[in-house]
Design a protein around this motif. Structure first.
Motif, PDB file in Angstrom:
ATOM      1  N   PHE B 100      30.135  40.518  41.946  1.00 48.52           N
ATOM      2  CA  PHE B 100      29.926  40.473  40.448  1.00 48.52           C
ATOM      3  C   PHE B 100      31.417  40.518  39.774  1.00 48.52           C
ATOM      4  O   PHE B 100      32.010  41.723  40.029  1.00 48.52           O
ATOM      5  CB  PHE B 100      29.016  41.278  39.868  1.00 48.52           C
ATOM      6  CG  PHE B 100      27.840  41.339  40.252  1.00 48.52           C
ATOM      7  CD1 PHE B 100      26.915  39.966  40.331  1.00 48.52           C
ATOM      8  CD2 PHE B 100      26.850  42.503  40.844  1.00 48.52           C
ATOM      9  CE1 PHE B 100      25.751  39.759  40.777  1.00 48.52           C
ATOM     10  CE2 PHE B 100      25.884  42.322  41.166  1.00 48.52           C
ATOM     11  CZ  PHE B 100      25.114  40.925  41.354  1.00 48.52           C
ATOM     12  N   ARG B 101      31.938  39.607  39.116  1.00 48.51           N
ATOM     13  CA  ARG B 101      33.422  39.851  38.618  1.00 48.51           C
ATOM     14  C   ARG B 101      33.182  40.567  37.064  1.00 48.51           C
ATOM     15  O   ARG B 101      32.234  40.396  36.316  1.00 48.51           O
ATOM     16  CB  ARG B 101      34.094  38.285  38.043  1.00 48.51           C
ATOM     17  CG  ARG B 101      34.275  37.642  39.341  1.00 48.51           C
ATOM     18  CD  ARG B 101      34.659  36.255  38.989  1.00 48.51           C
ATOM     19  NE  ARG B 101      33.358  35.501  38.639  1.00 48.51           N
ATOM     20  CZ  ARG B 101      33.139  34.403  37.925  1.00 48.51           C
ATOM     21  NH1 ARG B 101      34.368  33.735  37.884  1.00 48.51           N
ATOM     22  NH2 ARG B 101      32.472  33.721  37.445  1.00 48.51           N
ATOM     23  N   PRO B 102      34.208  41.427  36.938  1.00 49.44           N
ATOM     24  CA  PRO B 102      34.041  42.171  35.839  1.00 49.44           C
ATOM     25  C   PRO B 102      33.922  41.448  34.452  1.00 49.44           C
ATOM     26  O   PRO B 102      34.973  40.594  34.443  1.00 49.44           O
ATOM     27  CB  PRO B 102      35.330  43.257  35.720  1.00 49.44           C
ATOM     28  CG  PRO B 102      35.585  43.202  37.176  1.00 49.44           C
ATOM     29  CD  PRO B 102      35.177  41.898  37.892  1.00 49.44           C
ATOM     30  N   SER B 103      33.191  41.648  33.647  1.00 50.74           N
ATOM     31  CA  SER B 103      33.254  41.067  32.062  1.00 50.74           C
ATOM     32  C   SER B 103      32.927  39.406  32.276  1.00 50.74           C
ATOM     33  O   SER B 103      33.254  39.024  31.305  1.00 50.74           O
ATOM     34  CB  SER B 103      34.586  41.345  31.423  1.00 50.74           C
ATOM     35  OG  SER B 103      34.716  42.698  31.112  1.00 50.74           O
ATOM     36  N   ILE B 299      41.533  37.567  35.495  1.00 55.23           N
ATOM     37  CA  ILE B 299      42.921  37.830  35.387  1.00 55.23           C
ATOM     38  C   ILE B 299      43.595  37.487  37.170  1.00 55.23           C
ATOM     39  O   ILE B 299      42.619  37.848  38.090  1.00 55.23           O
ATOM     40  CB  ILE B 299      43.502  39.205  34.802  1.00 55.23           C
ATOM     41  CG1 ILE B 299      42.676  40.193  35.774  1.00 55.23           C
ATOM     42  CG2 ILE B 299      42.928  39.319  33.404  1.00 55.23           C
ATOM     43  CD1 ILE B 299      42.953  41.854  35.119  1.00 55.23           C
ATOM     44  N   ARG B 301      45.012  39.243  39.011  1.00 56.97           N
ATOM     45  CA  ARG B 301      45.443  40.745  39.333  1.00 56.97           C
ATOM     46  C   ARG B 301      44.197  41.425  40.008  1.00 56.97           C
ATOM     47  O   ARG B 301      43.207  41.203  39.686  1.00 56.97           O
ATOM     48  CB  ARG B 301      45.929  41.592  38.305  1.00 56.97           C
ATOM     49  CG  ARG B 301      47.237  41.044  37.485  1.00 56.97           C
ATOM     50  CD  ARG B 301      47.201  41.650  36.172  1.00 56.97           C
ATOM     51  NE  ARG B 301      47.409  43.099  36.260  1.00 56.97           N
ATOM     52  CZ  ARG B 301      48.545  43.807  35.976  1.00 56.97           C
ATOM     53  NH1 ARG B 301      49.730  43.092  35.571  1.00 56.97           N
ATOM     54  NH2 ARG B 301      48.782  44.983  36.372  1.00 56.97           N
ATOM     55  N   GLN B 303      41.085  43.620  40.891  1.00 57.59           N
ATOM     56  CA  GLN B 303      40.465  44.319  39.925  1.00 57.59           C
ATOM     57  C   GLN B 303      39.471  44.982  41.017  1.00 57.59           C
ATOM     58  O   GLN B 303      38.893  44.236  41.772  1.00 57.59           O
ATOM     59  CB  GLN B 303      39.624  43.725  38.940  1.00 57.59           C
ATOM     60  CG  GLN B 303      40.537  43.281  37.843  1.00 57.59           C
ATOM     61  CD  GLN B 303      39.596  42.408  36.691  1.00 57.59           C
ATOM     62  OE1 GLN B 303      39.487  43.005  35.708  1.00 57.59           O
ATOM     63  NE2 GLN B 303      39.096  41.210  36.968  1.00 57.59           N
ATOM     64  N   GLU B 304      39.006  46.192  40.860  1.00 61.92           N
ATOM     65  CA  GLU B 304      37.760  46.623  41.594  1.00 61.92           C
ATOM     66  C   GLU B 304      36.541  46.153  41.026  1.00 61.92           C
ATOM     67  O   GLU B 304      36.400  46.343  39.796  1.00 61.92           O
ATOM     68  CB  GLU B 304      37.999  48.277  41.496  1.00 61.92           C
ATOM     69  CG  GLU B 304      39.044  48.750  42.218  1.00 61.92           C
ATOM     70  CD  GLU B 304      39.256  50.252  41.982  1.00 61.92           C
ATOM     71  OE1 GLU B 304      38.564  50.733  41.151  1.00 61.92           O
ATOM     72  OE2 GLU B 304      40.288  50.794  42.558  1.00 61.92           O
ATOM     73  N   PHE B 306      32.046  45.574  42.789  1.00 63.29           N
ATOM     74  CA  PHE B 306      31.018  45.768  43.755  1.00 63.29           C
ATOM     75  C   PHE B 306      30.269  44.487  44.313  1.00 63.29           C
ATOM     76  O   PHE B 306      30.310  43.663  43.414  1.00 63.29           O
ATOM     77  CB  PHE B 306      30.103  46.760  43.285  1.00 63.29           C
ATOM     78  CG  PHE B 306      30.706  48.123  43.107  1.00 63.29           C
ATOM     79  CD1 PHE B 306      30.931  48.942  44.227  1.00 63.29           C
ATOM     80  CD2 PHE B 306      31.302  48.469  41.780  1.00 63.29           C
ATOM     81  CE1 PHE B 306      31.483  50.351  43.940  1.00 63.29           C
ATOM     82  CE2 PHE B 306      31.979  49.852  41.850  1.00 63.29           C
ATOM     83  CZ  PHE B 306      32.054  50.734  42.770  1.00 63.29           C
ATOM     84  N   ASP B 307      29.808  44.490  45.417  1.00 62.37           N
ATOM     85  CA  ASP B 307      29.127  43.223  45.828  1.00 62.37           C
ATOM     86  C   ASP B 307      27.476  43.872  45.482  1.00 62.37           C
ATOM     87  O   ASP B 307      27.500  44.701  45.083  1.00 62.37           O
ATOM     88  CB  ASP B 307      29.368  42.742  47.080  1.00 62.37           C
ATOM     89  CG  ASP B 307      28.815  43.781  48.351  1.00 62.37           C
ATOM     90  OD1 ASP B 307      28.127  44.781  47.791  1.00 62.37           O
ATOM     91  OD2 ASP B 307      29.164  43.761  49.406  1.00 62.37           O
ATOM     92  N   GLY B 310      26.117  46.979  46.567  1.00 60.78           N
ATOM     93  CA  GLY B 310      26.740  48.187  46.214  1.00 60.78           C
ATOM     94  C   GLY B 310      28.231  48.529  46.922  1.00 60.78           C
ATOM     95  O   GLY B 310      28.924  49.415  46.593  1.00 60.78           O
TER      96      GLY B 310
END
Lengths: 353, 353, 353, 353
Positions: B100-103, B299, B301, B303-304, B306-307, B310
């Motif tokens: 899951f990509r953030p945002s 972005i 760059r 980024q942390e 999770f799959d 988890g």
């Protein structure tokens, strides 16, 4: 067309000085034991005359359910309801038949329809919101019990509630006349409104609304995004001028690195600039949004205007008007939001086989 | 349900890495000689790869009309169209199936539907807006010829176009890469975007849209207010976080005496804090609104995240992404607005017998 | 508006000699493993050229899904599809630009829209039904597996299948060219159609449709009655002239004592003159209905008509037309019914909390 | 969803023994001077107790308009109305709470919603049609004045009015209790109904409806065909079992050569087997259709049934029921048709630029 909701729908009617307001709610599921007290409580929060800083008009605003409920439970068939108008002083408005009040809908209704019911603004009156409170407070009862929807006055004029919503105790919202849960700010707001009222003037403000515990998955991918449905509903409120959710207009100043909400291992997010919505769909975090309201257009001071024939007239609001709609708009925002959520919540149940 | 428009409607389909995008426009009146060049011009303004400050993906974005137009004229029957996807590099996305990509909408789609087309965001991709540009640029042709709809980038990050819209020359909007008609501000915006891009970062901003010469009477009294229909459409744009019209959030700080727009003898208004809309209906004055856009979530760059199971993963956007969507969003805002206006314009023709 | 279905909806486009037919299915739930062979099988049952008693036009009628399906499963997002037109001989139709064929839609389209795509009937062509077969055969896959929908030709001209549907073996419907499961009647029908074709004439008939194992509860109380939704769908088929269900027009001759369906102890009914529907809602018994089709209007014989200017012309159909649409209409009726049922079936899932 | 009409819409509510029936009509144009007497006249034609061959229940059936009309003229805003229930004897129905009447909706409502308002059939009661008569008789006033809509009872049981509609004088329809304009046939029908009533039985029949002077162009090409919209409306009437228009089920026996309607020079047609509709769109000729009604399910004779627990019970209708609904259904058919036509008539105004 021109109703509220997509599957769960509300159609409404009513004019300020007509016989009654009312509506029909369709596709409400059968079997809900209706909490009628809750409906009336929400109506009471919206009604005029409830405190010293709102209009002193008196309306009992009692809803009468005409169908769709049997032995206290919804039957699955359309719920018809009316709220009778009581305290009409239509004669107050006779002089407006041929005159257009500044920043009211008088001129635009005449342009659109050729004439208008000029008594108390007719269909353009914010009294219409009484229908929404009835429907929203019923719809709220369809949502999972732990879903919390809390709105509050976050600014009046230049006075802002500086605390973030996380630091507020929403059980205090109704403890003061202005419905700001921070008592210190509330006091300032109340004095400001009293001052403004004394001048015969009015003042705008903002309402913030926070939704907690909405399950992930609510909202639709393209047309039907949760934020768009909320925006549409809110921007239909009579004095609304703006809507933002999550980071809102501030987010427009930020960079992606600052703005992205990183996940925790349980898929909650470390920050919540998204405002609980990603791709139009709730992610389980708090949803929060803010609505801007302009000052009420009716001021108790002389204003220059023109009649239909172009003759100059002086208008001066009289009698019982709100110096600030914000306190009464709090239940409107909450219950409208509830309706929007309940509609999308039901639809979401059909999204997987 | 979940289409755009009330009478004139647009239904759409398409995913980022599917075969094609497309849509059906219904209730488009017969007899319009279609300006196809204008449609393609609007598509070209939106398409990737058009300048150095947007994504370098290449898509020809050519629309193919499949029905509803005969010998260059609309027939009154549904207009079907597709835009084929060309430049898909689906393999770039294989690693996202379980992550899951953030945002982004990855997590929420999975929650809602149980799984998702993970390639390029699937249905959540902003490439969907290509459909809206086609439909909006056709709908624009239904409006009276003198109606002008001009959007422009009014801020990028903290850089604002300080001039009021009245002082801008909209013919200059497309004269620079960022689509801000004030060349001085445009230069600052462009350098900012280049700087941000170099960092692998992204940045948000706002778009202002101005509608001139719309006749009075457009918009509906209760649900269907012109501002609500515009807000709904705009808040469905992928990165939109806020909407305001007329005085907007600033109006919330004002008093009624300051905010009311007094009439001139010809029923134009001396001021226009109403933003050309009163009671949800156009009054013939300029309509103007502003939309806030968050920074792009992808972005370049690390980024942390999770799959699904988890496990922590490091994500890093690669390749061809927009550092700032604002320049390409200008035609989206304009053409969406055109669609909303054309829909309400048609409906308004049935408002009087 | 003017789509099929209430929640599960089908919007379509296409003209006989346009580039393609197609449609968008919205609100189709995610997670269905699509049986593509079944879809193509249904298309093949409808397509021209499949037997000696239907038109000899050749169209491969291959559907291309453009979205909403990923790795063979529905994603919950709109399903877009097209069927390209291949075998157009538009020049055959040039003489019709200014002429109105008797009992076709030429005159009415011109009256409505001011002009028309005259090639092959344009939007009025029954080729549109190809879209319905695609959508219906997908929708069928949403229904419980044991739901059976079987249509068959129950009359051609004066030749009726005298056996009640209970005595027929539906597995034989496709075993003959005319799609009547009673082989003796089928033979008579086929000879009749061949005779009629030889005369350059055409002939009407009826189709009976039987739905088994539909659960009780499907259909809506007032607007949205199951029979009304079926009637609406069927009466939109191009040559349909009548619809009846259960006892139908015969029931109008009966008394209540004869007509009432008494219950068995398990709430099945002893008789089924109701046709499986009471108060607009399925009761679990067989649903059966009948649709009347007029003879095809295009006959291969000279007919007198007029051109736009009122000059007399002689028209004579040429080439490849159906002498009887009934055999090809069987899959149209079945798949349309499937779509109607799937729509109401989904909605019914939201009827109880 | 589940309202009547596409643009001009009617949403309704009400149960047989609830407080009131009512509805909301939306998108009704402004400026119509309402003929209230005509509305009441139509209600009186439908109401119980008007003659010796219908139910002797007494209801004043007075409509109260609550909004959307000002100083006698429609305002363009939603028209809300109610008809209060007066003559409820709910106690008559207590025994039905746990029992299912044969060929009523008792069982299916319970299956769908889990329980039901069992008093007088609740939402399944044909009393709902009172709403349609109000809305239809208003909608009729939107149509060009020369449009005539005349329905009449064309058969009761086996007694048919043999004369074609062209030979009937519709001004005589209301001159007898059964509403058949042919007095000889009417007499036979009336004796038949009286005989049937004496037996405690009921009887079915058909209604024919003829629409004259509707302009060409009304109706929509694919979904929204005029005949489909009429069929949908008619098949929502409580006891309707079938619908046919023009040549109807007889047309299914004919050949194309017999069935085609050749044009006259003025584009009227020499015959009218099409029933005034070609390709779903009116052609200016008479529109005529026929609706089949089953016999009323409530008979005043003992019938075997079961209660919810499967115990056998004997049911016997008591009191005030219609032996034949046909006479009262005539105004229902006419006014429903008027609503359908007005809706499509308005929409047609937007079909050409």
């Amino acid at each position: 067309m021109f109703s509220l909701g997509n599957f769960l729908t509300l159609s409404t009617f009513g004019e300020s000085h007509g016989i009654a307001y009312g509506g029909i709610i369709t596709n409400f599921p059968a079997g809900l034991k209706v909490d009628f007290d809750e409906v009336q409580k929400q109506l009471d929060r919206r009604k005029p005359g409830q405190s010293s800083i709102v209009t002193q008009r008196k309306e009992s605003d009692t809803v009468k359910f005409l169908s769709g409920i049997f032995e206290g439970k919804t039957t699955g068939t359309p719920i018809g309801f009316i709220i009778e108008n009581e305290n009409q002083k239509s004669k107050d408005y006779g002089h407006l038949e041929n005159t257009f009040r500044p920043s009211h809908a008088d001129f635009t209704y005449d342009q659109k329809f050729g004439f208008r019911d000029y008594r108390g603004g007719g269909r353009s009156s914010a009294r219409e919101t009484v229908n929404w409170v009835v429907a929203g407070s019923l719809a709220k009862q369809l949502l999972p019990e732990n879903v919390e929807i809390n709105a509050y006055v976050s600014s009046v004029g230049e006075i802002f509630c500086e605390k973030p919503y996380q630091d507020l105790d929403f059980s205090k919202t109704d403890s003061n006349e202005v419905r700001c849960p921070d008592s210190e700010t509330a006091e300032k707001m109340i004095s400001k409104i009293k001052e403004i009222r004394k001048e015969g003037n009015t003042i705008g403000g903002t309402i913030t609304c926070v939704i907690k515990n909405l399950p992930a998955g609510i909202g639709e991918p393209v047309f039907g995004k949760l934020q768009a449905e909320l925006a549409k509903a809110m921007m239909n409120i009579n004095a609304a001028k703006g809507f933002e959710y999550g980071s809102g207009f501030c987010g427009a100043k930020m960079t992606g690195k600052e703005h992205n909400d990183l996940f925790n291992k349980d898929f909650s997010t470390k920050t919540n600039l998204s405002g609980g919505i990603q791709g139009g769909i709730s992610n389980g975090m708090d949803i929060y949004f803010r609505v801007a309201f302009k000052p009420v257009a009716t001021i108790l001071r002389p204003q220059e205007s023109f009649d239909k024939d172009g003759n100059p007239v002086i208008l001066e609001g009289k009698g019982r008007h709100d110096p600030c709609v914000l306190p009464r708009a709090v239940p409107i925002v909450e219950n409208l939001a509830a309706f929007v959520l309940a509609d999308l919540f039901l639809i979401n149940q059909l999204r997987k086989i």
